[in-house]
Design a protein around this motif. Sequence first.
Motif, PDB file in Angstrom:
ATOM      1  N   ARG A  81       0.840  -1.205   0.000  1.00  0.00           N
ATOM      2  CA  ARG A  81       0.000   0.000   0.000  1.00  0.00           C
ATOM      3  C   ARG A  81       0.877   1.257   0.000  1.00  0.00           C
ATOM      4  NH1 ARG A  81      -5.282  -1.239   3.752  1.00  0.00           N
ATOM      5  NH2 ARG A  81      -5.590  -3.326   2.911  1.00  0.00           N
ATOM      6  N   PRO A  82       0.406   2.313  -0.678  1.00  0.00           N
ATOM      7  CA  PRO A  82       1.175   3.568  -0.623  1.00  0.00           C
ATOM      8  C   PRO A  82       0.897   4.314   0.678  1.00  0.00           C
ATOM      9  CG  PRO A  82      -0.739   3.846  -2.034  1.00  0.00           C
ATOM     10  CD  PRO A  82      -0.797   2.431  -1.533  1.00  0.00           C
ATOM     11  N   VAL A  83       1.012   3.554   1.762  1.00  0.00           N
ATOM     12  CA  VAL A  83       0.590   4.028   3.077  1.00  0.00           C
ATOM     13  C   VAL A  83       1.727   3.735   4.053  1.00  0.00           C
ATOM     14  CG1 VAL A  83      -1.116   3.690   4.911  1.00  0.00           C
ATOM     15  CG2 VAL A  83      -1.817   3.406   2.535  1.00  0.00           C
ATOM     16  N   ASN A  84       2.007   4.650   4.957  1.00  0.00           N
ATOM     17  CA  ASN A  84       3.000   4.365   5.986  1.00  0.00           C
ATOM     18  C   ASN A  84       2.453   4.772   7.344  1.00  0.00           C
ATOM     19  OD1 ASN A  84       5.361   3.428   7.040  1.00  0.00           O
ATOM     20  ND2 ASN A  84       6.653   4.591   5.616  1.00  0.00           N
ATOM     21  N   TRP A  99      20.790   8.232  10.238  1.00  0.00           N
ATOM     22  CA  TRP A  99      20.862   8.113   8.774  1.00  0.00           C
ATOM     23  C   TRP A  99      20.351   6.740   8.323  1.00  0.00           C
ATOM     24  CZ3 TRP A  99      22.218   6.079   4.194  1.00  0.00           C
ATOM     25  CH2 TRP A  99      22.427   6.933   3.117  1.00  0.00           C
ATOM     26  N   GLU A 100      20.835   5.704   9.010  1.00  0.00           N
ATOM     27  CA  GLU A 100      20.460   4.325   8.615  1.00  0.00           C
ATOM     28  C   GLU A 100      18.990   4.023   8.920  1.00  0.00           C
ATOM     29  OE1 GLU A 100      24.859   2.320   9.337  1.00  0.00           O
ATOM     30  OE2 GLU A 100      23.466   2.573  11.005  1.00  0.00           O
ATOM     31  N   ASN A 101      18.499   4.602  10.014  1.00  0.00           N
ATOM     32  CA  ASN A 101      17.082   4.417  10.331  1.00  0.00           C
ATOM     33  C   ASN A 101      16.202   4.985   9.221  1.00  0.00           C
ATOM     34  OD1 ASN A 101      15.803   3.314  12.976  1.00  0.00           O
ATOM     35  ND2 ASN A 101      17.782   4.163  13.635  1.00  0.00           N
ATOM     36  N   ILE A 102      16.576   6.187   8.762  1.00  0.00           N
ATOM     37  CA  ILE A 102      15.768   6.843   7.722  1.00  0.00           C
ATOM     38  C   ILE A 102      15.874   6.064   6.405  1.00  0.00           C
ATOM     39  CG2 ILE A 102      15.407   8.988   6.421  1.00  0.00           C
ATOM     40  CD1 ILE A 102      16.535  10.495   8.866  1.00  0.00           C
ATOM     41  N   LYS A 115      20.055   7.341  -5.007  1.00  0.00           N
ATOM     42  CA  LYS A 115      18.677   7.788  -4.746  1.00  0.00           C
ATOM     43  C   LYS A 115      18.409   7.776  -3.235  1.00  0.00           C
ATOM     44  CE  LYS A 115      14.774   8.880  -6.551  1.00  0.00           C
ATOM     45  NZ  LYS A 115      14.773  10.059  -7.385  1.00  0.00           N
ATOM     46  N   ILE A 116      18.888   6.698  -2.594  1.00  0.00           N
ATOM     47  CA  ILE A 116      18.701   6.581  -1.139  1.00  0.00           C
ATOM     48  C   ILE A 116      19.374   7.759  -0.437  1.00  0.00           C
ATOM     49  CG2 ILE A 116      19.251   5.211   0.920  1.00  0.00           C
ATOM     50  CD1 ILE A 116      18.988   2.698  -0.803  1.00  0.00           C
ATOM     51  N   ALA A 117      20.627   8.014  -0.834  1.00  0.00           N
ATOM     52  CA  ALA A 117      21.391   9.096  -0.188  1.00  0.00           C
ATOM     53  C   ALA A 117      20.671  10.433  -0.376  1.00  0.00           C
ATOM     54  CB  ALA A 117      22.794   9.159  -0.767  1.00  0.00           C
ATOM     55  N   GLN A 118      20.167  10.640  -1.547  1.00  0.00           N
ATOM     56  CA  GLN A 118      19.492  11.910  -1.849  1.00  0.00           C
ATOM     57  C   GLN A 118      18.225  12.055  -0.997  1.00  0.00           C
ATOM     58  OE1 GLN A 118      17.873  12.010  -5.807  1.00  0.00           O
ATOM     59  NE2 GLN A 118      16.709  13.862  -5.278  1.00  0.00           N
ATOM     60  N   ARG A 119      17.448  10.966  -0.927  1.00  0.00           N
ATOM     61  CA  ARG A 119      16.186  10.970  -0.169  1.00  0.00           C
ATOM     62  C   ARG A 119      16.462  11.183   1.327  1.00  0.00           C
ATOM     63  NH1 ARG A 119      11.499   8.150  -1.698  1.00  0.00           N
ATOM     64  NH2 ARG A 119      11.882   8.217  -3.915  1.00  0.00           N
ATOM     65  N   VAL A 120      17.490  10.511   1.855  1.00  0.00           N
ATOM     66  CA  VAL A 120      17.803  10.647   3.283  1.00  0.00           C
ATOM     67  C   VAL A 120      18.235  12.080   3.586  1.00  0.00           C
ATOM     68  CG1 VAL A 120      19.315   9.894   5.172  1.00  0.00           C
ATOM     69  CG2 VAL A 120      18.384   8.203   3.587  1.00  0.00           C
ATOM     70  N   GLU A 121      19.055  12.659   2.719  1.00  0.00           N
ATOM     71  CA  GLU A 121      19.506  14.046   2.931  1.00  0.00           C
ATOM     72  C   GLU A 121      18.306  14.998   2.932  1.00  0.00           C
ATOM     73  OE1 GLU A 121      22.384  14.989   3.967  1.00  0.00           O
ATOM     74  OE2 GLU A 121      23.153  12.948   3.803  1.00  0.00           O
ATOM     75  N   GLU A 122      17.385  14.776   1.991  1.00  0.00           N
ATOM     76  CA  GLU A 122      16.166  15.588   1.926  1.00  0.00           C
ATOM     77  C   GLU A 122      15.406  15.526   3.264  1.00  0.00           C
ATOM     78  OE1 GLU A 122      13.091  14.492  -0.982  1.00  0.00           O
ATOM     79  OE2 GLU A 122      14.678  14.728  -2.477  1.00  0.00           O
ATOM     80  N   MET A 123      15.266  14.307   3.755  1.00  0.00           N
ATOM     81  CA  MET A 123      14.503  14.093   5.003  1.00  0.00           C
ATOM     82  C   MET A 123      15.220  14.709   6.196  1.00  0.00           C
ATOM     83  SD  MET A 123      11.689  12.719   4.405  1.00  0.00           S
ATOM     84  CE  MET A 123      11.473  13.225   2.746  1.00  0.00           C
ATOM     85  N   LEU A 124      16.572  14.602   6.208  1.00  0.00           N
ATOM     86  CA  LEU A 124      17.347  15.187   7.314  1.00  0.00           C
ATOM     87  C   LEU A 124      17.167  16.703   7.337  1.00  0.00           C
ATOM     88  CD1 LEU A 124      20.662  13.124   7.043  1.00  0.00           C
ATOM     89  CD2 LEU A 124      19.062  13.089   8.962  1.00  0.00           C
ATOM     90  N   ALA A 151      10.784  11.349   9.820  1.00  0.00           N
ATOM     91  CA  ALA A 151      11.619  11.334   8.614  1.00  0.00           C
ATOM     92  C   ALA A 151      11.589   9.945   7.975  1.00  0.00           C
ATOM     93  CB  ALA A 151      13.051  11.725   8.968  1.00  0.00           C
ATOM     94  N   ARG A 152      11.670   8.920   8.821  1.00  0.00           N
ATOM     95  CA  ARG A 152      11.662   7.555   8.284  1.00  0.00           C
ATOM     96  C   ARG A 152      10.325   7.241   7.616  1.00  0.00           C
ATOM     97  NH1 ARG A 152      12.441   2.460  12.127  1.00  0.00           N
ATOM     98  NH2 ARG A 152      10.381   3.199  12.703  1.00  0.00           N
ATOM     99  N   SER A 153       9.228   7.694   8.240  1.00  0.00           N
ATOM    100  CA  SER A 153       7.933   7.342   7.633  1.00  0.00           C
ATOM    101  C   SER A 153       7.623   8.171   6.389  1.00  0.00           C
ATOM    102  CB  SER A 153       6.794   7.396   8.645  1.00  0.00           C
ATOM    103  OG  SER A 153       6.933   8.468   9.500  1.00  0.00           O
ATOM    104  N   LEU A 154       8.298   9.318   6.230  1.00  0.00           N
ATOM    105  CA  LEU A 154       8.064  10.119   5.019  1.00  0.00           C
ATOM    106  C   LEU A 154       9.042   9.776   3.892  1.00  0.00           C
ATOM    107  CD1 LEU A 154       7.351  13.659   6.540  1.00  0.00           C
ATOM    108  CD2 LEU A 154       5.710  12.162   5.372  1.00  0.00           C
TER     109      LEU A 154
END
Length: 366
Positions: A81-84, A99-102, A115-124, A151-154
């Motif tokens: 599901r597109p649900v978190n 960082w690893e949790n996110i 992509k992961i690195a970019q997304r995590v930086e965005e969330m941080l 951050a992890r759920s988004l």
Amino acid sequence: MQQLGTDAFLRIESVVKDFGDFRAVDNVSLEVARGEIFALLGSSGCGKSTLLRLLAGFEAPTAGRIVLDGQDLAGQPPYARPVNMMFQSYALFPHLTVWENIAFGLRRDRLPRAKIAQRVEEMLQLTQLGRFAQRKPHQLSGGQQQRVALARSLAKRPRLLLLDEPLGALDKKLREQTQLELVNILKSVGVTCVMVTHDQEEAMTMASRIAVMSEGRLLQVGPPADVYETPGTRFVADFIGNVNLMDGRITVDEPDRVVVECADVTHHIGHGITGYAGMPVTVALRPEKISIGAAPPSGTQGFNQVQGRVAALSYFGSFTLYHLQLASGAVLKVNVENEDRHAEGPAVGELVWAHWRPTAQVVLTQ
Ligand code: ATP
């Protein structure tokens, strides 16, 4: 049900959830708009977490449908599901850094490393956690842990975010600070959000609409101010905010003049509910809508006023809460704003008159 029509992003249609012969969710229908922050509010055991778990896919409905952006979610497991969902306990991995949790969910989905690195930086950046990226959860304050969980759920960019008591683990002061911070973050990413809380102030501060639940049913849905000002039932009036509830009977039911006789008060309500003379009702009156003085105001013809003796008073800084003992023995709660710190209000034991406007009252039939 409040219909949103074409704007509805999430539709819950006549959903029932039974556990054996116990009905935890009882025929709930609800629509949530795209980008809306919606709160489910109710006391412990009312079924709000079960409804959230149905949306997440951790439970399947006994009957009814859940439709997200036009797609029926029936049979879709949680991970598809597109649900978190963000839990009250945050469920952070203690041995992983922030960082690893996110990054956890993104790695599990096998997104490319860049992509992961970019997304995590965005969330941080979004959650202002950049300087804590290499810390472990136990090296963070409660508020910071809450932001890591967010951050992890988004990070996976869910279309629907479910928050179960999102600030429940924080102390009162931090909770209040974090409420608006959290709303700003959710609004900036534009995610549709359903949150569960038993804290009415939190629901009213954060959500554009709230639903009050009791015994598996939705009792009332609407913007916080509407639910507060015009509760539809005794339960909702009592659950949201402080209220005086006075039982009585309608004695006059003319279109522009409705009178309700209660033990201590004759209420004059300015608008008509015709055809109900003799009906037992409850009048709900918020303490802050009542004024007190040494004498009743003139021209009231005895309506919407009552004499009482100050039985107790509590000073709350911005207002003082008076308990007035009425002739029947009932207590009327009155909030008086402390505008001028030199003004002295009535003392315990004094006789005063309480009065209010016809529009301050809400007549409840259930
Ligand atoms: P709280 O604020 O305490 O978490 P809640 O409003 O979220 O309460 P739910 O967790 O949704 O309440 O539970 C609603 C009712 O359903 C409760 O009476 C609970 O005991 C019951 N219930 C929930 N899950 C199950 C289950 N798996 N099996 C049996 N009964 C359950």
